[in-house]
Write a protein that holds these residues in place. Structure first.
Motif, PDB file in Angstrom:
ATOM      1  N   ARG A  56       0.254 -13.552 -11.586  1.00 28.50           N
ATOM      2  CA  ARG A  56       0.660 -14.310 -12.848  1.00 28.50           C
ATOM      3  C   ARG A  56       2.056 -13.997 -13.204  1.00 28.50           C
ATOM      4  O   ARG A  56       2.891 -13.258 -13.088  1.00 28.50           O
ATOM      5  CB  ARG A  56      -0.392 -13.940 -13.942  1.00 28.50           C
ATOM      6  CG  ARG A  56      -1.745 -14.169 -13.341  1.00 28.50           C
ATOM      7  CD  ARG A  56      -2.888 -13.680 -14.359  1.00 28.50           C
ATOM      8  NE  ARG A  56      -3.903 -13.692 -13.837  1.00 28.50           N
ATOM      9  CZ  ARG A  56      -4.907 -14.728 -13.885  1.00 28.50           C
ATOM     10  NH1 ARG A  56      -4.648 -15.805 -14.588  1.00 28.50           N
ATOM     11  NH2 ARG A  56      -6.014 -14.587 -13.142  1.00 28.50           N
ATOM     12  N   ASP A  87      -1.568 -20.907 -14.143  1.00 30.35           N
ATOM     13  CA  ASP A  87      -1.491 -20.967 -15.402  1.00 30.35           C
ATOM     14  C   ASP A  87      -0.208 -21.514 -15.984  1.00 30.35           C
ATOM     15  O   ASP A  87       0.674 -20.763 -15.940  1.00 30.35           O
ATOM     16  CB  ASP A  87      -1.654 -19.872 -15.918  1.00 30.35           C
ATOM     17  CG  ASP A  87      -3.202 -19.220 -15.718  1.00 30.35           C
ATOM     18  OD1 ASP A  87      -3.978 -19.956 -15.487  1.00 30.35           O
ATOM     19  OD2 ASP A  87      -3.295 -18.011 -15.978  1.00 30.35           O
ATOM     20  N   ASP A  92      -5.559 -21.992 -14.331  1.00 32.84           N
ATOM     21  CA  ASP A  92      -6.139 -21.807 -13.029  1.00 32.84           C
ATOM     22  C   ASP A  92      -6.231 -23.085 -12.420  1.00 32.84           C
ATOM     23  O   ASP A  92      -6.980 -23.320 -11.424  1.00 32.84           O
ATOM     24  CB  ASP A  92      -7.663 -21.195 -13.101  1.00 32.84           C
ATOM     25  CG  ASP A  92      -8.162 -20.364 -11.783  1.00 32.84           C
ATOM     26  OD1 ASP A  92      -7.033 -20.377 -10.887  1.00 32.84           O
ATOM     27  OD2 ASP A  92      -9.117 -20.261 -11.532  1.00 32.84           O
ATOM     28  N   GLN A 116     -12.662 -25.758 -19.484  1.00 35.51           N
ATOM     29  CA  GLN A 116     -12.325 -24.131 -19.736  1.00 35.51           C
ATOM     30  C   GLN A 116     -12.316 -23.444 -18.833  1.00 35.51           C
ATOM     31  O   GLN A 116     -13.349 -22.537 -18.689  1.00 35.51           O
ATOM     32  CB  GLN A 116     -13.450 -23.634 -21.059  1.00 35.51           C
ATOM     33  CG  GLN A 116     -13.486 -24.522 -22.187  1.00 35.51           C
ATOM     34  CD  GLN A 116     -14.387 -23.976 -23.104  1.00 35.51           C
ATOM     35  OE1 GLN A 116     -15.471 -23.172 -22.795  1.00 35.51           O
ATOM     36  NE2 GLN A 116     -14.084 -24.077 -24.468  1.00 35.51           N
ATOM     37  N   GLY A 143     -10.827 -20.598 -15.819  1.00 33.81           N
ATOM     38  CA  GLY A 143     -10.185 -19.388 -16.096  1.00 33.81           C
ATOM     39  C   GLY A 143     -11.133 -18.340 -16.327  1.00 33.81           C
ATOM     40  O   GLY A 143     -12.477 -18.598 -16.445  1.00 33.81           O
ATOM     41  N   SER A 144     -10.811 -17.164 -16.589  1.00 35.01           N
ATOM     42  CA  SER A 144     -11.607 -16.060 -16.843  1.00 35.01           C
ATOM     43  C   SER A 144     -10.910 -14.952 -17.844  1.00 35.01           C
ATOM     44  O   SER A 144      -9.751 -14.947 -17.933  1.00 35.01           O
ATOM     45  CB  SER A 144     -11.928 -15.158 -15.849  1.00 35.01           C
ATOM     46  OG  SER A 144     -11.069 -15.107 -15.051  1.00 35.01           O
ATOM     47  N   VAL A 145     -11.680 -14.303 -18.414  1.00 35.27           N
ATOM     48  CA  VAL A 145     -10.927 -13.160 -19.377  1.00 35.27           C
ATOM     49  C   VAL A 145     -10.395 -12.125 -18.459  1.00 35.27           C
ATOM     50  O   VAL A 145     -11.060 -11.499 -17.366  1.00 35.27           O
ATOM     51  CB  VAL A 145     -12.280 -12.426 -20.069  1.00 35.27           C
ATOM     52  CG1 VAL A 145     -11.567 -11.180 -20.959  1.00 35.27           C
ATOM     53  CG2 VAL A 145     -12.632 -13.546 -21.226  1.00 35.27           C
ATOM     54  N   LEU A 146      -9.143 -11.653 -18.773  1.00 37.44           N
ATOM     55  CA  LEU A 146      -8.682 -10.673 -17.758  1.00 37.44           C
ATOM     56  C   LEU A 146      -8.980  -9.331 -18.380  1.00 37.44           C
ATOM     57  O   LEU A 146      -8.666  -9.105 -19.587  1.00 37.44           O
ATOM     58  CB  LEU A 146      -7.226 -10.869 -18.048  1.00 37.44           C
ATOM     59  CG  LEU A 146      -6.747 -12.131 -17.242  1.00 37.44           C
ATOM     60  CD1 LEU A 146      -5.182 -12.221 -17.349  1.00 37.44           C
ATOM     61  CD2 LEU A 146      -7.244 -12.200 -15.786  1.00 37.44           C
ATOM     62  N   ARG A 147      -9.689  -8.354 -17.869  1.00 41.07           N
ATOM     63  CA  ARG A 147     -10.186  -7.179 -18.421  1.00 41.07           C
ATOM     64  C   ARG A 147      -9.390  -6.009 -17.840  1.00 41.07           C
ATOM     65  O   ARG A 147      -9.752  -5.648 -16.619  1.00 41.07           O
ATOM     66  CB  ARG A 147     -11.688  -7.088 -18.272  1.00 41.07           C
ATOM     67  CG  ARG A 147     -12.357  -7.977 -18.827  1.00 41.07           C
ATOM     68  CD  ARG A 147     -13.968  -7.696 -18.970  1.00 41.07           C
ATOM     69  NE  ARG A 147     -14.778  -8.602 -19.385  1.00 41.07           N
ATOM     70  CZ  ARG A 147     -14.779  -9.173 -20.833  1.00 41.07           C
ATOM     71  NH1 ARG A 147     -14.200  -8.522 -21.769  1.00 41.07           N
ATOM     72  NH2 ARG A 147     -15.551 -10.203 -21.081  1.00 41.07           N
ATOM     73  N   SER A 148      -8.214  -5.862 -18.303  1.00 42.02           N
ATOM     74  CA  SER A 148      -7.268  -4.922 -17.431  1.00 42.02           C
ATOM     75  C   SER A 148      -7.950  -3.469 -17.454  1.00 42.02           C
ATOM     76  O   SER A 148      -7.648  -2.822 -16.364  1.00 42.02           O
ATOM     77  CB  SER A 148      -5.897  -4.852 -17.965  1.00 42.02           C
ATOM     78  OG  SER A 148      -6.095  -4.417 -19.611  1.00 42.02           O
TER      79      SER A 148
END
Length: 113
Positions: A34, A44, A75, A89, A91-96
């Motif tokens: 990204r 994105d 996305d 909507q 995409g997804s939440v990025l949970r680093s």
């Protein structure tokens, strides 16, 4: 940032402002696919008019859309097209924290830009 610091004050060149809004956060968060426009990267993207972009948010009304934003893809799918919100909507939440396997971010590595 773009309206105030790039256009009005001339404090940042537009290329640096774009990097600070996209590439730098991706680097800091360790998101290798990204933050740049490249084949194989997550699409994105924001297409904006640098002469018209302006934030409209206020403390009283923080959900206002910015002026000058022509298209937004998340996305690879339009969420704003021709300045109008599409309602999709993707995409997804990025949970680093899950990807890093702990609360500490990995060390940054040099990227081939």
């Amino acid at each position: 940032m773009f309206g105030r610091y790039v256009r009005e004050r001339g404090a940042l060149p537009i290329e640096l402002a774009v990097y600070k809004a996209a590439g730098h956060p991706a680097d800091v968060l360790g998101l290798p696919d990204r933050g740049r426009v490249r084949e194989g990267y997550v699409a994105d993207l924001v297409a904006f008019d640098p002469d018209a972009v302006r934030a409209n948010v206020t403390y009283d009304d923080p959900m206002q859309h910015a002026d000058g934003i022509e298209h937004v893809l998340v996305d690879g799918e339009f969420v704003v097209r021709d300045g109008e919100v599409t309602g999709t909507q993707p995409g997804s939440v990025l949970r680093s924290i899950e990807e890093w396997d702990g609360p500490v971010r990995p060390a940054l590595t040099d990227r081939d830009d």
